[in-house]
Design an enzyme around this catalytic site. Structure first.
Site, PDB file in Angstrom:
ATOM      1  N   HIS A  26      36.894  46.823  38.871  1.00 35.61           N
ATOM      2  CA  HIS A  26      37.350  47.096  40.241  1.00 35.61           C
ATOM      3  C   HIS A  26      37.147  48.565  40.629  1.00 35.61           C
ATOM      4  CE1 HIS A  26      38.871  43.098  40.709  1.00 35.61           C
ATOM      5  NE2 HIS A  26      39.734  43.216  39.709  1.00 35.61           N
TER       6      HIS A  26
ATOM      7  N   ASP B 112      35.001  37.171  35.618  1.00 33.24           N
ATOM      8  CA  ASP B 112      36.437  37.403  35.811  1.00 33.24           C
ATOM      9  C   ASP B 112      36.900  36.569  37.005  1.00 33.24           C
ATOM     10  OD1 ASP B 112      38.462  39.934  35.014  1.00 33.24           O
ATOM     11  OD2 ASP B 112      38.828  39.075  36.996  1.00 33.24           O
TER      12      ASP B 112
ATOM     13  N   HIS C 257      38.777  37.532  39.277  1.00 29.57           N
ATOM     14  CA  HIS C 257      38.792  38.406  40.441  1.00 29.57           C
ATOM     15  C   HIS C 257      37.371  38.866  40.762  1.00 29.57           C
ATOM     16  CE1 HIS C 257      42.784  38.967  38.468  1.00 29.57           C
ATOM     17  NE2 HIS C 257      43.191  38.710  39.703  1.00 29.57           N
TER      18      HIS C 257
ATOM     19  N   ASP D  77      40.457  35.726  32.977  1.00 27.77           N
ATOM     20  CA  ASP D  77      41.580  35.222  33.774  1.00 27.77           C
ATOM     21  C   ASP D  77      41.246  33.949  34.546  1.00 27.77           C
ATOM     22  OD1 ASP D  77      39.896  37.014  34.995  1.00 27.77           O
ATOM     23  OD2 ASP D  77      41.483  38.430  35.555  1.00 27.77           O
TER      24      ASP D  77
HETATM   25 ZN   LIG Z   1      40.570  39.874  36.759  1.00 24.36          ZN
HETATM   26 ZN   LIG Z   2      33.886  37.581  39.005  1.00 29.44          ZN
END
Ligand SMILES: [Zn+2]
Ligand SMILES: [Zn+2]
Ligand SMILES: [Zn+2]
Lengths: 562, 458
Positions: free
Chosen positions: B110, B149, B151, B238
């Site tokens: 991120h 991931d 996210h 995740d």
């Molecule tokens: Zn994540």
């Molecule tokens: Zn991703």
């Protein structure tokens, strides 16, 4: 007075120490009759000394190492509970292996229940195949030994005479495959080791020696002889540990050195960092099988004074095998010892024969004997020097799991190269020169191993793992598990509990009063947080008695004649 | 190359946490350690464990504009996590290992190009630092990064949005239902790198079957077509069915199979916060898959093997999305870029960036030079509001490693100009990847810092 005896594969060395001085030493060939060998060595060092004055005797032995290397141990069947994880195809060993259902996770929770019917079937099959010894090992059994114990109880009910060895009692550290091997070897060597212990006890009794008797372990600590019956495998590789401790005793405190023990076919290397022998980060590997046995970081290089030297085309090659004595001592082929003899770096053997050996290699290349000898020696020196550099490099490359551990990593290089063992003298100065160190051949170098055994300290360790959320704790070395009685249970209480266990263990081993300083070598506390709330702690504490040697050995005293 | 070993750097940072109860805390990889140790995988001849090392501040400055400077945005743990990735990269290029797993904390996907603080548990982007490091050190150019991931890997996307030589594919839970709220199919890269960014937002609740539909029908063909010299997997875990932050239903075996199929050079751990029920199993499975070992016996205790059935309607939605993205990829060179991005010498976009951990609101004006002979230099006018004091305004110039001389010249002009202006910028930065030089100017002190990469042979 202290006695140290190193029972090696070819030689048995013994020393008698009196107040830090070497009073007598002996080197006798190791014969098949162990008792006779021990008596011969003891008689040589005890000449004119009263047996009652001996306070302490320490043995180191390659007996278990040789048993395992020669696969001369008893057949042991296996019942394993690996559960999910690595493929079960991996759990193949040179014996009958039965894999049964049942699994425990990293926190000791049951994931798959034990299948007792499979236990019965496996036991029946193993008994039918004539096994009398069985190793029972489960994954994460050190976090919860219930399944192993249930298997044991069930089998004892059906086969009361079957000898069982349980994984959690043999090796409590994490690493299931190593636990399997260590348990297997423990089970396999126990009876034969007992025979060794009884021979030792008999020899001592016959000579009226009544002091404390210890055995040296691979990690350089000692254990009372009687207690060592529980952990025969821990005595593997105590030979190199003995030499290393010997060097530690014979060199000034605090030095960083490499111990080079050059034998006939192998050269053993060990490191002493700032005066302390370096422990290997993983357990010893025995007969190509990794175990949980804690050992000094020792590297065996397959090159020695008797290694075969040959010319292949224009190249001179030092092989790892031995085909008898060096040529100058009546052997069949040229060896590094012949090279040393030509260069005047050893007085062993006949110089004319040595020159002849070098000439057979050098003649087709048009090289004089001296030149060949120089090349052979530097080949050996280079091989050993590279391995030494590799050991330091690997030590620097040890993984680190904490920020501070990464930050404190530093480059360390040895100050001295210390030679022990028969073939050391000729090579050590050159290895030292190659590494930019000072060469040292301590007095009594040929019996440094026996000296190391004599001054080794008793060592005990206790590792406590507590899970306060589940309210349980275990003592790794004891295979003990119980509920936590005190609430709340924090780091201080864990440390206190670990120290109590250490004292208890010491008392059991008859070591009370002799513990010295207690060191805390591990102190990990993890808060367990679930949904932003701390629900418990995982605490790992390791305490141990002081490591190292009882005292340094003075350079004076009666000299050893080569 | 295939018979070589798999390198592992395990750096659980057992003494580092964002805060005591934060998901990024000491405990995160504790059970993973137990599982990996107990399995004895580090004794396997096919796996070699390395000690971690620290990345240099210059390696970070080559990628990020850390405000005010690198040292104020990173802790030693960050240096170690990023250093672990570059070390494994080195070991792959010097032929010691065939692939590697940086099983390290803290994560980084991120972290964007400009760093005012921590967002999504990340300060610096381990994968991006690795890419620029490999380009500098080992002379490669084309890299594919696949982010698995839950996210959206918005930081990695931001950094490579205008880089035609980096293919970035992220599949993740639909941004309308999860942090950071981005990663839609319409985010496809800038005018110079169109379709080099591909996002697959997945409806919550989908499992392995749909996961592998996306992998087989989009990820693998596109990666293969791109012909990267190096493949990185941002291995967030995740998406696992037990993760407390995500709502997907992937399994450890699903992750392992994906790893085997993608066959990345390097997997770098990102998120994953089911520290007991997922991480020990997923990490083990990924490691085994990388090492070419059998992972079919790895099985998490919970709910398995009850198969999750994906709802047909949602599966159909994903299939349509895959089809659409595949056609975007296939027609990437035929599209009229002017129609999408407009004409002119610059392409610009405004960005609002929120730093959820540090409560910072950042506003960015990003400009890319549209250049016919190179990817073009980038300037960023960034203003960060911490909610107290005066907002901090900085100006950043980034010159790509393959920049043309004209762009490089213009970029330095832009940098000098920003330094001259009397008011706006507290700090002005120049990041010249073509010469591996980084400059930082602090207005208040009137001082400039220079950092240069090692010269050849160093
Ligand atoms: Zn994540
Ligand atoms: Zn991703
Ligand atoms: Zn240009």
């Amino acid at each position: 007075m202290y006695i140290g005896v190193d029972v090696g594969g070819t030689c048995t060395d013994a020393v008698l120490l009196e107040q830090g001085l070497v009073r007598a030493s002996a080197k006798v060939p190791t014969r098949d009759d162990l008792l006779a060998t021990l008596l011969e060595a003891l008689d040589m060092i005890l000449r004119g000394v009263s047996a009652e004055t001996v306070e302490r005797v320490v043995f180191s032995t390659t007996m278990i190492t040789n048993l395992i290397a020669g696969k001369k141990y008893d057949p042991v069947g296996m019942i394993l509970m690996p559960g999910p994880g690595l493929s079960h195809q991996r759990y193949r060993y040179p014996t009958d292996v039965y894999i049964i259902n049942g699994a425990i996770d990293y926190r000791g929770r049951e994931v798959i229940p034990l299948n007792l019917r499979q236990v019965d079937d496996a036991a029946h099959a193993l008994a039918g195949k004539g096994y009398h010894k069985i190793a029972v090992v489960g994954k994460f059994s050190s976090r919860n030994n219930r399944h192993e114990k249930e298997v044991e109880a069930r089998m004892r009910w059906n086969y009361p005479n079957m000898h069982q060895e349980l994984g959690h009692r043999v090796a409590g550290q994490l690493n299931f495959p190593r636990r399997v091997v260590t348990t297997y070897l423990t089970c396999a060597t126990r009876e034969k080791y007992e025979f060794f212990v009884r021979s030792v006890q008999q020899a001592l009794q016959q000579r009226g020696i009544g002091g404390n008797v210890f055995i040296l372990k691979a990690d350089g600590g000692t254990l009372p002889l009687e207690s060592s019956l529980e952990v025969p495998v821990e005595t593997i590789f105590s030979g190199p540990a003995a030499s290393t401790l010997g060097v530690q005793a014979l060199t000034p405190p605090g030095e960083t050195s490499v111990v080079v023990d050059i034998g006939g076919t192998t050269t053993d290397l060990a490191l002493i960092l700032s005066g302390q022998p370096l422990l290997a980060s993983r357990g010893a590997t025995v007969d190509d099988m990794p175990t949980h046995v804690r050992a000094l970081a020792v590297k065996s290089v397959p090159v020695g004074g008797d290694s075969v030297v040959e010319r292949v085309g224009k190249e001179i090659i030092v092989y790892s095998e031995r085909l008898g004595l060096p040529y100058c001592l009546g052997g069949p082929l040229p060896t590094p010892t012949d090279a040393l003899r030509v260069l005047g770096l050893t007085r062993l053997g006949d110089v004319e024969k040595a020159r002849e050996a070098m000439d057979t290699i050098g003649a087709p290349l048009g090289l004089p004997a001296g030149e060949v000898a120089g090349r052979v020696t530097s080949l050996v020196v280079e091989t050993i020097a590279r391995e030494i550099e590799g050991m330091f490099f690997r030590w620097e490359q040890e993984p680190a799991y904490r920020v501070w551990e990464v930050l404190q990593k530093k480059k360390v290089r040895p100050q001295t190269v210390v030679g022990v063992g028969g073939g050391a003298a000729g090579f050590v100065s050159q290895i030292a020169a190659r590494l930019g160190c000072d060469p040292v051949i301590p007095p009594y170098a040929p019996v440094a191993n026996a000296i190391g055994a004599a001054v080794a300290r008793p060592t005990l360790q206790v590792t406590l793992h507590a899970d306060t959320e589940q309210g349980v704790y275990s003592i790794q070395e004891e295979g003990y598990q119980a509920r936590l009685e005190e609430h709340p249970f924090g780091e201080d209480k864990a440390l206190e509990l670990a120290k109590n266990w250490l004292a208890k263990r010491a008392a059991r081993y008859g070591l009370d009063g002799d513990l010295g300083r207690v060191e805390v070598t591990r102190r990990d506390v993890f808060n367990m947080v679930r949904d932003w709330v701390t629900v418990g702690r995982l605490i790992d504490i390791t305490v141990q008695t002081e490591r190292g040697i009882l005292h340094y050995v003075n350079r004076g005293g009666t000299g050893f004649e080569e | 190359m295939r018979n070589k070993r798999t390198g592992l750097i395990f750096f659980p940072a057992f003494d580092w946490a964002i805060s005591p109860t934060h998901p990024e805390r000491e405990e995160r990889l504790l059970y993973t350690r137990d599982q990996i140790f107990e399995e004895g995988v580090l004794d396997l001849p096919s796996i070699i464990e390395y000690a971690p090392r620290l990345v240099t501040t210059h390696d970070i400055a080559r990628v990020h504009f850390c405000v005010p400077r690198v040292q104020s945005q990173v802790t030693e743990a960050h240096l170690i996590a990023a250093g672990s990735a570059t070390l494994l990269g080195d070991s792959i290029f010097n032929g010691e290992i065939k692939n590697g797993f940086a099983l390290v904390r803290p994560p980084g996907h991120h972290a964007m190009r400009v760093v005012h603080g921590n967002r999504g548990f990340c300060n610096i982007n381990n994968e991006a630092i690795l890419v620029e490091y490999l380009r500098r050190r080992h002379g490669i150019r084309r890299v594919a990064i696949v982010d698995s991931d839950v996210h959206h890997g918005d930081g990695t996307q931001d950094i490579f949005y205008h880089d035609p030589d980096v293919l970035f594919i992220s599949f993740h839970q639909d941004g309308r239902t999860i942090y950071p709220g981005t990663g839609f199919t319409t985010e496809l890269g800038g005018p110079g790198a169109y379709a080099r960014t591909l996002n697959i937002p997945l409806p919550p609740g989908l499992g392995d079957e749909t996961f592998h539909y996306v992998v087989d029908n989009l990820v693998l063909p596109v990666v293969k077509d791109f012909q990267p010299e190096f493949i990185i997997n941002s291995a967030g875990q995740d998406n696992h069915f037990t993760d407390p932050l995500g709502s997907m239903r992937f399994t450890a075996r699903g992750y392992a199979e994906f790893t085997r199929k993608l066959n990345p050079h390097l997997a770098v751990l990102e998120g994953g916060y089911a520290i007991e029920t997922a991480l020990p199993y997923v990490n083990l499975a990924i490691l085994l898959a990388l090492a070419g070992q059998d992972y079919s016996y790895v099985r998490e205790p919970e709910n398995w093997p009850s198969q999750f059935q994906d709802s047909p309607e949602r599966v159909a939605r994903v299939q349509r999305m895959v089809e659409q993205l595949l056609s975007v990829w296939e027609t990437r060179d035929q599209v009229d870029l002017e129609k999408i991005f407009g004409a002119g010498t610059f392409y610009q976009r405004r960005k609002q960036i929120y730093y959820d951990t540090d409560y910072i609101e950042e506003e960015q004006q990003e400009k890319v030079r549209l250049c016919p002979s190179c990817p073009g230099y980038i300037t960023i006018d960034s203003r960060a509001d911490r909610g107290y004091g005066r907002p901090l305004r900085v100006f950043c110039v980034s010159v790509p490693f393959s920049a043309c001389a004209a762009c490089q010249g213009e970029a330095y002009e832009a940098y000098e100009q920003a330094k001259e202006k009397m008011s706006h910028f507290a700090y002005v930065y120049m990041q010249d990847k073509s010469t591996d030089t980084c400059l930082a100017f602090e207005r208040e002190k009137g001082q400039e810092w220079v950092s240069e990469g090692p010269k050849a042979g160093e």
